[in-house]
Design a protein around this motif. Structure first.
Motif, PDB file in Angstrom:
ATOM      1  N   ARG A   2       0.835  -1.205   0.000  1.00 56.46           N
ATOM      2  CA  ARG A   2       0.000   0.000   0.000  1.00 56.46           C
ATOM      3  C   ARG A   2       0.869   1.254   0.000  1.00 56.46           C
ATOM      4  O   ARG A   2       0.698   2.159  -0.825  1.00 56.46           O
ATOM      5  CB  ARG A   2      -0.918  -0.012   1.216  1.00 56.46           C
ATOM      6  CG  ARG A   2      -1.787   1.245   1.354  1.00 56.46           C
ATOM      7  CD  ARG A   2      -2.573   1.246   2.652  1.00 56.46           C
ATOM      8  NE  ARG A   2      -1.680   1.349   3.810  1.00 56.46           N
ATOM      9  CZ  ARG A   2      -1.495   0.379   4.699  1.00 56.46           C
ATOM     10  NH1 ARG A   2      -2.132  -0.769   4.577  1.00 56.46           N
ATOM     11  NH2 ARG A   2      -0.675   0.546   5.720  1.00 56.46           N
ATOM     12  N   TYR A  47     -10.024  -2.667  -9.219  1.00 56.50           N
ATOM     13  CA  TYR A  47      -8.921  -3.623  -9.125  1.00 56.50           C
ATOM     14  C   TYR A  47      -7.652  -2.942  -8.613  1.00 56.50           C
ATOM     15  O   TYR A  47      -6.958  -3.469  -7.734  1.00 56.50           O
ATOM     16  CB  TYR A  47      -8.657  -4.262 -10.487  1.00 56.50           C
ATOM     17  CG  TYR A  47      -7.670  -5.408 -10.433  1.00 56.50           C
ATOM     18  CD1 TYR A  47      -8.061  -6.654  -9.959  1.00 56.50           C
ATOM     19  CD2 TYR A  47      -6.352  -5.236 -10.840  1.00 56.50           C
ATOM     20  CE1 TYR A  47      -7.156  -7.712  -9.897  1.00 56.50           C
ATOM     21  CE2 TYR A  47      -5.441  -6.284 -10.791  1.00 56.50           C
ATOM     22  CZ  TYR A  47      -5.853  -7.512 -10.310  1.00 56.50           C
ATOM     23  OH  TYR A  47      -4.950  -8.552 -10.240  1.00 56.50           O
ATOM     24  N   ARG A  50      -7.862  -2.268  -4.953  1.00 53.48           N
ATOM     25  CA  ARG A  50      -7.618  -3.479  -4.169  1.00 53.48           C
ATOM     26  C   ARG A  50      -6.123  -3.745  -4.042  1.00 53.48           C
ATOM     27  O   ARG A  50      -5.634  -4.107  -2.962  1.00 53.48           O
ATOM     28  CB  ARG A  50      -8.312  -4.669  -4.846  1.00 53.48           C
ATOM     29  CG  ARG A  50      -8.116  -5.999  -4.116  1.00 53.48           C
ATOM     30  CD  ARG A  50      -9.064  -7.061  -4.650  1.00 53.48           C
ATOM     31  NE  ARG A  50      -8.748  -7.461  -5.999  1.00 53.48           N
ATOM     32  CZ  ARG A  50      -7.871  -8.427  -6.300  1.00 53.48           C
ATOM     33  NH1 ARG A  50      -7.202  -9.044  -5.332  1.00 53.48           N
ATOM     34  NH2 ARG A  50      -7.636  -8.759  -7.536  1.00 53.48           N
ATOM     35  N   LEU A  51      -5.377  -3.547  -5.132  1.00 47.95           N
ATOM     36  CA  LEU A  51      -3.928  -3.730  -5.079  1.00 47.95           C
ATOM     37  C   LEU A  51      -3.288  -2.725  -4.128  1.00 47.95           C
ATOM     38  O   LEU A  51      -2.412  -3.078  -3.334  1.00 47.95           O
ATOM     39  CB  LEU A  51      -3.322  -3.575  -6.475  1.00 47.95           C
ATOM     40  CG  LEU A  51      -3.622  -4.664  -7.502  1.00 47.95           C
ATOM     41  CD1 LEU A  51      -3.016  -4.289  -8.843  1.00 47.95           C
ATOM     42  CD2 LEU A  51      -3.091  -6.012  -7.041  1.00 47.95           C
ATOM     43  N   ARG A  53      -4.486  -1.393  -1.606  1.00 45.96           N
ATOM     44  CA  ARG A  53      -4.808  -1.729  -0.223  1.00 45.96           C
ATOM     45  C   ARG A  53      -4.038  -2.951   0.279  1.00 45.96           C
ATOM     46  O   ARG A  53      -4.233  -3.400   1.405  1.00 45.96           O
ATOM     47  CB  ARG A  53      -6.307  -1.958  -0.084  1.00 45.96           C
ATOM     48  CG  ARG A  53      -7.119  -0.666  -0.160  1.00 45.96           C
ATOM     49  CD  ARG A  53      -8.604  -0.931  -0.180  1.00 45.96           C
ATOM     50  NE  ARG A  53      -9.362   0.327  -0.184  1.00 45.96           N
ATOM     51  CZ  ARG A  53     -10.660   0.416  -0.433  1.00 45.96           C
ATOM     52  NH1 ARG A  53     -11.353  -0.687  -0.699  1.00 45.96           N
ATOM     53  NH2 ARG A  53     -11.258   1.585  -0.418  1.00 45.96           N
ATOM     54  N   GLY A  54      -3.181  -3.495  -0.597  1.00 52.44           N
ATOM     55  CA  GLY A  54      -2.328  -4.601  -0.191  1.00 52.44           C
ATOM     56  C   GLY A  54      -2.851  -5.970  -0.552  1.00 52.44           C
ATOM     57  O   GLY A  54      -2.215  -6.980  -0.235  1.00 52.44           O
ATOM     58  N   ASN A  55      -3.983  -6.039  -1.224  1.00 52.04           N
ATOM     59  CA  ASN A  55      -4.557  -7.329  -1.619  1.00 52.04           C
ATOM     60  C   ASN A  55      -4.061  -7.672  -3.018  1.00 52.04           C
ATOM     61  O   ASN A  55      -4.713  -7.363  -4.015  1.00 52.04           O
ATOM     62  CB  ASN A  55      -6.078  -7.269  -1.573  1.00 52.04           C
ATOM     63  CG  ASN A  55      -6.725  -8.616  -1.875  1.00 52.04           C
ATOM     64  OD1 ASN A  55      -6.031  -9.611  -2.108  1.00 52.04           O
ATOM     65  ND2 ASN A  55      -8.038  -8.657  -1.872  1.00 52.04           N
ATOM     66  N   LYS A  57      -3.138 -10.843  -3.959  1.00 52.40           N
ATOM     67  CA  LYS A  57      -3.219 -12.287  -4.176  1.00 52.40           C
ATOM     68  C   LYS A  57      -3.692 -12.585  -5.587  1.00 52.40           C
ATOM     69  O   LYS A  57      -4.731 -12.108  -6.032  1.00 52.40           O
ATOM     70  CB  LYS A  57      -4.162 -12.920  -3.157  1.00 52.40           C
ATOM     71  CG  LYS A  57      -4.150 -14.439  -3.193  1.00 52.40           C
ATOM     72  CD  LYS A  57      -4.989 -15.019  -2.073  1.00 52.40           C
ATOM     73  CE  LYS A  57      -4.921 -16.555  -2.079  1.00 52.40           C
ATOM     74  NZ  LYS A  57      -5.701 -17.148  -0.972  1.00 52.40           N
ATOM     75  N   ALA A  88       2.783 -10.605  -0.632  1.00 54.07           N
ATOM     76  CA  ALA A  88       1.361 -10.443  -0.333  1.00 54.07           C
ATOM     77  C   ALA A  88       0.570 -11.696  -0.677  1.00 54.07           C
ATOM     78  O   ALA A  88      -0.492 -11.947  -0.094  1.00 54.07           O
ATOM     79  CB  ALA A  88       0.802  -9.247  -1.099  1.00 54.07           C
ATOM     80  N   SER A  89       1.080 -12.484  -1.614  1.00 51.36           N
ATOM     81  CA  SER A  89       0.404 -13.719  -2.016  1.00 51.36           C
ATOM     82  C   SER A  89       0.855 -14.919  -1.211  1.00 51.36           C
ATOM     83  O   SER A  89       0.320 -16.015  -1.379  1.00 51.36           O
ATOM     84  CB  SER A  89       0.652 -13.992  -3.509  1.00 51.36           C
ATOM     85  OG  SER A  89       0.159 -12.932  -4.300  1.00 51.36           O
ATOM     86  N   SER A  93       2.745 -15.465   7.046  1.00 50.45           N
ATOM     87  CA  SER A  93       2.879 -14.062   7.419  1.00 50.45           C
ATOM     88  C   SER A  93       3.579 -13.921   8.768  1.00 50.45           C
ATOM     89  O   SER A  93       3.569 -12.862   9.367  1.00 50.45           O
ATOM     90  CB  SER A  93       1.507 -13.389   7.493  1.00 50.45           C
ATOM     91  OG  SER A  93       0.687 -14.034   8.453  1.00 50.45           O
TER      92      SER A  93
END
Length: 288
Positions: A2, A47, A50-51, A53-55, A57, A88-89, A93
């Motif tokens: 992010r 899309y 979403r990226l 925001r750190g998503n 995957k 991130a994927s 963690s």
């Protein structure tokens, strides 16, 4: 992810990106808006949001390539983006402490054979794990009374002697912060690395303010300027070479340009190193 994406789009104006300005120029963001990045990257605003925001995957390499072009990332920044997306994927963690890294005797023999060239082997946290005689002489302020491993970042940011020792301390420090940010993208779950970052952020305001800028760079080659306490100014070229044994370790070597004052200073450094070694041997013999 992010913070990196946000910082990269904040530095690019619509004019620089080749986008027309419509209506008022009173923009609330310093750089590109999310919808403008999405347009340039060929993805939907949802899309891209979403990226950011750190998503990340399942994000494809083609999308990451498009993002790198849209945000005008250089080689180091592009690699960092891919590393962040990979992390991130990841299913893990939890920080983990890596196995203790050791330099094989073969590489120590190689270092020792480089009699006129300062050289050392470091890990991804910029800790020196092995070094030759000329390396110890060159970095004598850093190794003063210390056993291996020795941390270059701790010396640079926490030892007041570093600002005198490095002829261009601020640029050197900026480079090390950016290189550490790159390594953190490659190894986000390395607990020893995150502990070091936390320590430096707490104890060094310079490090803390540079760290949040999210700048990255590849620390492969360049010129280093030293003000050595014994031989004076040294301007040395350096190269970083990855060891191809799967250890993740890096060999750094330093050399002056021929027929320069730095080459003469290196000869004095070699003579001083030999004298120090001889005195050390004599003192050990006297002690026995």
């Amino acid at each position: 992810m992010r913070d990196f994406l946000t910082s990269r789009r904040a530095r690019i104006t619509p004019e620089r990106a080749g986008l027309p300005l419509y209506g008022t120029t009173n923009r609330r963001v310093p750089g590109l808006r999310r919808e403008e990045v999405a347009l340039l990257a060929g993805v939907s605003v949802e899309y891209y949001t979403r990226l950011e925001r750190g998503n990340a995957k399942g994000v494809s390499e083609s999308v990451l390539d498009n993002l790198a072009r849209a945000l005008q990332l250089d080689e180091a920044e592009r690699e960092h983006l891919f590393n962040l997306a990979r992390a991130a994927s990841s299913v893990s963690s939890r920080p983990r402490r890596p196995a203790k890294q050791q330099v094989r005797p073969f590489f120590q023999r190689i270092l020792d054979a480089m009699e006129s060239v300062p050289a050392h082997i470091r890990n991804s946290r910029f800790e020196t794990l092995a070094i030759n005689r000329m390396g110890r002489a060159l970095f004598s302020p850093m190794f003063d009374g210390k056993d291996l491993p020795v941390s270059q970042p701790r010396f640079i940011f926490l030892d007041p002697r570093a600002e005198t020792y490095y002829g261009d301390w601020e640029n050197t420090a900026n480079d090390v912060v950016a290189a550490m940010r790159t390594e953190a993208g490659r190894n986000p779950y390395d607990k020893a690395l995150t502990d070091l970052i936390g320590e430096l952020s707490t104890r060094s305001e310079f490090f803390r303010t540079r760290w949040v800028a999210h700048n990255v760079r590849l620390h492969n080659k360049g010129m280093k300027h030293f003000h050595h306490p014994v031989v004076g100014d040294l301007h040395l070229e350096y190269e970083s070479l990855d060891l191809k044994d799967g250890s993740g370790l890096v060999l750094n070597a330093y050399s002056p340009v021929p027929d320069t004052p730095s080459q003469d200073a290196m000869k004095l450094l070699a003579s001083w190193a030999a004298t120090v070694d001889r005195e050390r041997v004599e003192a050990r013999g006297a002690g026995d």
